[in-house]
Design a protein around this motif. Sequence first.
Motif, mmCIF file in Angstrom:
data_model
loop_
_atom_site.group_PDB
_atom_site.id
_atom_site.type_symbol
_atom_site.label_atom_id
_atom_site.label_comp_id
_atom_site.label_asym_id
_atom_site.label_seq_id
_atom_site.Cartn_x
_atom_site.Cartn_y
_atom_site.Cartn_z
ATOM 1 N N VAL A 1 0.821 -1.203 0.000
ATOM 2 C CA VAL A 1 0.000 0.000 0.000
ATOM 3 C C VAL A 1 0.864 1.267 0.000
ATOM 4 O O VAL A 1 1.971 1.262 0.531
ATOM 5 C CB VAL A 1 -0.950 0.007 1.224
ATOM 6 C CG1 VAL A 1 -0.178 0.091 2.513
ATOM 7 C CG2 VAL A 1 -1.980 1.117 1.146
ATOM 8 N N PHE A 2 0.350 2.287 -0.628
ATOM 9 C CA PHE A 2 0.909 3.634 -0.524
ATOM 10 C C PHE A 2 -0.188 4.483 0.085
ATOM 11 O O PHE A 2 -1.304 4.510 -0.423
ATOM 12 C CB PHE A 2 1.299 4.189 -1.896
ATOM 13 C CG PHE A 2 1.764 5.624 -1.839
ATOM 14 C CD1 PHE A 2 3.094 5.916 -1.592
ATOM 15 C CD2 PHE A 2 0.875 6.677 -2.020
ATOM 16 C CE1 PHE A 2 3.540 7.230 -1.533
ATOM 17 C CE2 PHE A 2 1.310 7.992 -1.961
ATOM 18 C CZ PHE A 2 2.639 8.271 -1.712
ATOM 19 N N LEU A 3 0.126 5.179 1.159
ATOM 20 C CA LEU A 3 -0.876 5.984 1.844
ATOM 21 C C LEU A 3 -0.260 7.305 2.255
ATOM 22 O O LEU A 3 0.840 7.332 2.816
ATOM 23 C CB LEU A 3 -1.388 5.242 3.090
ATOM 24 C CG LEU A 3 -2.430 5.956 3.943
ATOM 25 C CD1 LEU A 3 -3.712 6.180 3.158
ATOM 26 C CD2 LEU A 3 -2.710 5.134 5.191
ATOM 27 N N GLU A 4 -0.941 8.374 1.957
ATOM 28 C CA GLU A 4 -0.464 9.708 2.322
ATOM 29 C C GLU A 4 -1.689 10.530 2.720
ATOM 30 O O GLU A 4 -2.601 10.729 1.913
ATOM 31 C CB GLU A 4 0.251 10.364 1.152
ATOM 32 C CG GLU A 4 0.883 11.681 1.454
ATOM 33 C CD GLU A 4 2.117 11.580 2.324
ATOM 34 O OE1 GLU A 4 2.192 12.322 3.319
ATOM 35 O OE2 GLU A 4 2.993 10.762 2.010
ATOM 36 N N ARG A 5 -1.684 10.999 3.955
ATOM 37 C CA ARG A 5 -2.785 11.821 4.465
ATOM 38 C C ARG A 5 -2.746 13.197 3.790
ATOM 39 O O ARG A 5 -1.694 13.787 3.605
ATOM 40 C CB ARG A 5 -2.623 11.982 5.972
ATOM 41 C CG ARG A 5 -3.660 12.840 6.618
ATOM 42 C CD ARG A 5 -3.402 12.868 8.125
ATOM 43 N NE ARG A 5 -4.292 13.782 8.756
ATOM 44 C CZ ARG A 5 -3.901 14.790 9.512
ATOM 45 N NH1 ARG A 5 -2.625 14.982 9.749
ATOM 46 N NH2 ARG A 5 -4.773 15.597 10.051
ATOM 47 N N ASN A 6 -3.909 13.711 3.423
ATOM 48 C CA ASN A 6 -4.044 15.050 2.847
ATOM 49 C C ASN A 6 -3.105 15.268 1.659
ATOM 50 O O ASN A 6 -2.405 16.264 1.566
ATOM 51 C CB ASN A 6 -3.838 16.126 3.914
ATOM 52 C CG ASN A 6 -4.969 16.165 4.920
ATOM 53 O OD1 ASN A 6 -6.024 15.577 4.711
ATOM 54 N ND2 ASN A 6 -4.768 16.848 6.016
ATOM 55 N N LEU A 7 -3.131 14.325 0.759
ATOM 56 C CA LEU A 7 -2.330 14.377 -0.459
ATOM 57 C C LEU A 7 -2.996 15.300 -1.480
ATOM 58 O O LEU A 7 -4.190 15.175 -1.753
ATOM 59 C CB LEU A 7 -2.196 12.976 -1.050
ATOM 60 C CG LEU A 7 -1.515 12.840 -2.396
ATOM 61 C CD1 LEU A 7 -0.052 13.212 -2.278
ATOM 62 C CD2 LEU A 7 -1.666 11.422 -2.907
ATOM 63 N N VAL A 8 -2.228 16.228 -2.009
ATOM 64 C CA VAL A 8 -2.706 17.137 -3.049
ATOM 65 C C VAL A 8 -1.757 17.003 -4.234
ATOM 66 O O VAL A 8 -0.541 17.118 -4.072
ATOM 67 C CB VAL A 8 -2.731 18.604 -2.546
ATOM 68 C CG1 VAL A 8 -3.146 19.549 -3.661
ATOM 69 C CG2 VAL A 8 -3.661 18.741 -1.345
ATOM 70 N N VAL A 9 -2.310 16.753 -5.406
ATOM 71 C CA VAL A 9 -1.496 16.599 -6.616
ATOM 72 C C VAL A 9 -1.754 17.796 -7.525
ATOM 73 O O VAL A 9 -2.908 18.125 -7.826
ATOM 74 C CB VAL A 9 -1.826 15.281 -7.348
ATOM 75 C CG1 VAL A 9 -0.970 15.133 -8.605
ATOM 76 C CG2 VAL A 9 -1.629 14.088 -6.422
ATOM 77 N N VAL A 10 -0.670 18.436 -7.938
ATOM 78 C CA VAL A 10 -0.742 19.593 -8.838
ATOM 79 C C VAL A 10 0.175 19.349 -10.029
ATOM 80 O O VAL A 10 1.089 18.536 -9.957
ATOM 81 C CB VAL A 10 -0.339 20.896 -8.106
ATOM 82 C CG1 VAL A 10 -1.341 21.245 -7.014
ATOM 83 C CG2 VAL A 10 1.058 20.806 -7.522
ATOM 84 N N ALA A 11 -0.081 20.058 -11.119
ATOM 85 C CA ALA A 11 0.716 19.855 -12.332
ATOM 86 C C ALA A 11 2.188 20.147 -12.104
ATOM 87 O O ALA A 11 3.062 19.474 -12.663
ATOM 88 C CB ALA A 11 0.173 20.714 -13.470
ATOM 89 N N SER A 12 2.474 21.147 -11.280
ATOM 90 C CA SER A 12 3.841 21.539 -10.972
ATOM 91 C C SER A 12 3.856 22.083 -9.545
ATOM 92 O O SER A 12 2.975 22.859 -9.169
ATOM 93 C CB SER A 12 4.300 22.614 -11.960
ATOM 94 O OG SER A 12 5.619 23.003 -11.701
ATOM 95 N N VAL A 13 4.841 21.684 -8.766
ATOM 96 C CA VAL A 13 4.879 22.057 -7.351
ATOM 97 C C VAL A 13 5.495 23.455 -7.214
ATOM 98 O O VAL A 13 6.688 23.620 -6.990
ATOM 99 C CB VAL A 13 5.644 21.014 -6.508
ATOM 100 C CG1 VAL A 13 5.616 21.397 -5.044
ATOM 101 C CG2 VAL A 13 5.015 19.635 -6.693
ATOM 102 N N THR A 14 4.614 24.446 -7.383
ATOM 103 C CA THR A 14 4.998 25.845 -7.237
ATOM 104 C C THR A 14 4.010 26.519 -6.289
ATOM 105 O O THR A 14 2.893 26.034 -6.095
ATOM 106 C CB THR A 14 4.966 26.600 -8.577
ATOM 107 O OG1 THR A 14 3.615 26.645 -9.062
ATOM 108 C CG2 THR A 14 5.874 25.952 -9.609
ATOM 109 N N ARG A 15 4.417 27.638 -5.725
ATOM 110 C CA ARG A 15 3.541 28.398 -4.831
ATOM 111 C C ARG A 15 2.207 28.711 -5.517
ATOM 112 O O ARG A 15 1.138 28.561 -4.937
ATOM 113 C CB ARG A 15 4.231 29.685 -4.401
ATOM 114 C CG ARG A 15 3.361 30.597 -3.570
ATOM 115 C CD ARG A 15 4.056 31.894 -3.249
ATOM 116 N NE ARG A 15 5.059 31.746 -2.218
ATOM 117 C CZ ARG A 15 4.797 31.701 -0.912
ATOM 118 N NH1 ARG A 15 3.565 31.761 -0.484
ATOM 119 N NH2 ARG A 15 5.775 31.578 -0.045
#
Length: 97
Positions: free
Chosen positions: A60-74
Amino acid sequence: MIDIVLEFPAGFEDSDWEVKAKGWLPGVVAVIHGLRYALTVYSPARLAQDVDEALKDSRVFLERNLVVVASVTRERIASAIQEIVETGRVGDLQPDP
């Protein structure tokens, strides 16, 4: 107007280019309506790599409050949190105790 405050990890301003290249940023905190949410932000490519790596050793892969964005920028992170709030998806996040 929705009250949203974003807190980025210490040193983020000095290494934002490195974070973007790595595609991963733990320790982002979104304060929404007075509740704090600790987030981990991923790019799709980095998430795929980390999932593949985790599944070699675990089932399993588990990550609480995972947010995926196109690019990790502010900007992308702020936009994503704004969208989460505007679309009523804050309930999908777990606030800090």
